[in-house]
Design an enzyme around this catalytic site. Structure first.
Site, PDB file in Angstrom:
ATOM      1  N   LYS A 165       0.853  -1.202   0.000  1.00  0.00           N
ATOM      2  CA  LYS A 165       0.000   0.000   0.000  1.00  0.00           C
ATOM      3  C   LYS A 165       0.886   1.248   0.000  1.00  0.00           C
ATOM      4  O   LYS A 165       0.717   2.143  -0.836  1.00  0.00           O
ATOM      5  CB  LYS A 165      -0.893   0.014   1.232  1.00  0.00           C
ATOM      6  N   ASN A 166       1.847   1.303   0.901  1.00  0.00           N
ATOM      7  CA  ASN A 166       2.605   2.547   1.102  1.00  0.00           C
ATOM      8  C   ASN A 166       3.675   2.796   0.054  1.00  0.00           C
ATOM      9  O   ASN A 166       4.243   3.877   0.007  1.00  0.00           O
ATOM     10  CB  ASN A 166       3.199   2.579   2.513  1.00  0.00           C
ATOM     11  N   CYS A 225      -6.180  12.376  11.941  1.00  0.00           N
ATOM     12  CA  CYS A 225      -6.825  11.063  11.894  1.00  0.00           C
ATOM     13  C   CYS A 225      -6.713  10.474  13.296  1.00  0.00           C
ATOM     14  O   CYS A 225      -6.188  11.099  14.213  1.00  0.00           O
ATOM     15  CB  CYS A 225      -6.146  10.166  10.855  1.00  0.00           C
ATOM     16  N   ARG A 269      -1.407  15.044  12.399  1.00  0.00           N
ATOM     17  CA  ARG A 269      -0.847  14.924  11.056  1.00  0.00           C
ATOM     18  C   ARG A 269      -0.641  16.280  10.356  1.00  0.00           C
ATOM     19  O   ARG A 269      -1.259  16.599   9.358  1.00  0.00           O
ATOM     20  CB  ARG A 269      -1.711  14.009  10.190  1.00  0.00           C
ATOM     21  N   ASP A 296       4.170   1.284  12.053  1.00  0.00           N
ATOM     22  CA  ASP A 296       3.003   0.586  11.481  1.00  0.00           C
ATOM     23  C   ASP A 296       2.884  -0.852  11.967  1.00  0.00           C
ATOM     24  O   ASP A 296       1.901  -1.521  11.641  1.00  0.00           O
ATOM     25  CB  ASP A 296       3.071   0.607   9.946  1.00  0.00           C
ATOM     26  N   ARG A 347      -8.689  -0.787   4.494  1.00  0.00           N
ATOM     27  CA  ARG A 347      -7.828   0.267   3.935  1.00  0.00           C
ATOM     28  C   ARG A 347      -6.441  -0.289   3.616  1.00  0.00           C
ATOM     29  O   ARG A 347      -5.773   0.170   2.697  1.00  0.00           O
ATOM     30  CB  ARG A 347      -7.696   1.419   4.946  1.00  0.00           C
TER      31      ARG A 347
END
Ligand code: EPZ
Length: 427
Positions: A22-23, A121, A126, A311, A403
């Site tokens: 994803k990243n 979030c 952020r 993460d 997600r």
């Protein structure tokens, strides 16, 4: 909305195909807007964050097609012949903060842009101050109005020699995209060194950019006037792989992770071996075996790469709730990344928060309970804890999981977990 139901206690035994990262994929998709040529990116994961980004860039003028490839990842064929609209709306940017990075191709190709402030979030406020100060140093005119960043370029953008106060991953991606098309030599010091930065730099270099130093804390870019299309593969998702490795460590058993190599989870390797996970690495897969269910208490501190990844902090904490002693888990990247703590406590975990550190006293057993997912990685932490808990756990609001984890319940079920995804009648 859906929920996930888990009856704990089973060992994990089987194989899991790791999806595309994803990243890594998100910045690569955004970088495809830097050229008007056709771009092909393979191994794009089937995730809601990717769909959200594609929905946004379609409004900007991109045309694309997603074709099924192997193991449920996609081949993305995308072309942005012209930027038709330079407004990135709040409605889409708020759903996926990395969308904010479209500011780079919009300014570079359109000369001005109006991009919604991404907002905070669950894990933190952020801020975007580094992005804005970098842009101003490049000569862009910035105003913040009605919740939007309005940026415009009167004359040519200037190359910069910039030192980051913190090695921000997103700001490093932003620097790579901007400076690739700014004439002259730009330097970024205290740059992020994450593997996702390396994959973006490799993509830009293949498009014709001149980037050196990626993967170190000093990146040098000689700008060029034009980037061309390419065909490139997104790397495997190291956070997904690390999550399954920690799940195996919690339940015991034997897992083979395909399409990933041990160097992608090097930061985890020693921690896994320290808790009796036997690791056999092959060229493009990793075998993990854990015969007992004994977990060693371990202190960790999240750090920018190559430190322990933030993460994986929540997932690691889930493992430590079962350890034989006390573990200290310090979160140094985000100011509020402990939302999973109160949910783990509902399962019977013994965790005390002391500002940026969670003190985890391992217990012999956790007991299934109704749980609420709060953010992407916290949800994975609840799954790991529930997989070993006695009894049944129900995790609501699993859209957080979708997600960043492609079909996590199917992948775990295929390895023997008693896990089901159901419609949530109460939501
Ligand atoms: C990326 O977010 C990842 N997201 C995050 O993964 C990851 O946790 C994070 O990097 C750190 O590794 C994507 O790649 C899409 P940062 P990013 O800028 O770039 C502060 C996940 O679960 N900061 O490196 O937004 C910021 O507040 C997600 O997949 C400023 O102060 O992270 C934070 O404390 C979560 N000002 C720190 O830097 C700025 O202008 C690190 O953030 C920008 C950042």
């Amino acid at each position: 909305m859906d929920l996930i139901q888990i009856k704990g206690g089973n060992f994990l035994e089987g194989e899991i195909n790791i999806s595309g990262s994803k990243n890594a994929s998100l910045p690569m998709v955004i970088a495809s807007l830097l050229t008007k040529d056709k771009v092909i990116i393979r191994n794009i994961p089937n995730l809601s964050d990717v769909s959200t980004l594609l929905e946004l860039i379609e409004t900007l003028g991109s045309e694309f097609e997603l074709k099924n490839e192997n193991n449920s990842s996609y081949k993305l064929i995308i072309q942005t012949k012209k930027i038709k609209n330079n407004l990135a709306s709040y409605n889409l940017v708020r759903k996926m903060r990395a969308s904010f990075w479209v500011l780079a191709p919009l300014i570079l190709r359109y000369g001005e842009a109006k991009v919604s402030l991404p907002g905070g979030c669950a894990i933190g406020i952020r801020p975007i101050n580094f992005y804005l100060s970098m842009l101003e140093k490049m000569g862009a005119l910035i105003t913040i109005k009605d919740g939007y960043v309005q940026a415009s370029v009167r004359n040519n953008l200037k190359p910069i020699n910039y030192k980051l106060d913190f090695p921000s991953v997103g700001v490093t991606h932003f620097f790579l995209m901007m400076s690739s098309l700014i004439e002259g030599e730009s330097i970024l010091r205290n740059a992020a060194m994450e593997p996702e930065v390396i994959s973006l730099a490799k993509m830009l270099n293949k498009m014709g950019a001149h980037i050196t130093g990626h993967g170190t804390n000093k990146i040098i870019v000689k700008g060029c006037s034009y980037l061309k299309g390419l065909d490139i593969i997104s790397p495997p998702d190291r956070i997904e792989a690390g999550t399954y490795a920690l799940a195996l460590a919690a339940t015991g058993g034997k897992l083979k992770l395909n399409s990933i190599s041990i160097r992608e989870i090097e930061t985890l390797r020693y921690l896994l071996e320290n808790t009796d996970v036997n690791i056999k690495s092959h060229k493009n897969s990793i075998e993990l075996i854990k015969k007992n269910r004994i977990i060693q208490p371990t202190d960790i501190e999240t750090k920018p790469y190559p430190g322990f990844p933030t993460d994986l902090q929540a997932q690691f904490m889930a493992l430590m709730t079962y350890s034989k002693g006390r573990s200290r888990i310090k979160e140094t990247i985000f100011e509020n990344r402990f939302m999973h703590v109160q949910e783990l406590v509902r399962l019977g975990a013994k965790i005390e928060l002391q500002s940026d550190t969670a003190i985890v006293d391992g217990v012999k057993k956790l007991y299934g309970a109704p749980l609420m997912a709060t953010d992407l990685r916290a949800s994975a932490s609840l799954i790991i804890a529930a997989l070993r808990a006695e009894g049944t756990s129900t995790i609501r609001r699993v859209y957080h999981l979708d997600r960043g984890f492609d079909k996590i319940e199917e992948k775990l079920k295929s390895c023997g977990a008693a896990i089901e995804r159901k419609r949530d009648k109460n939501e």
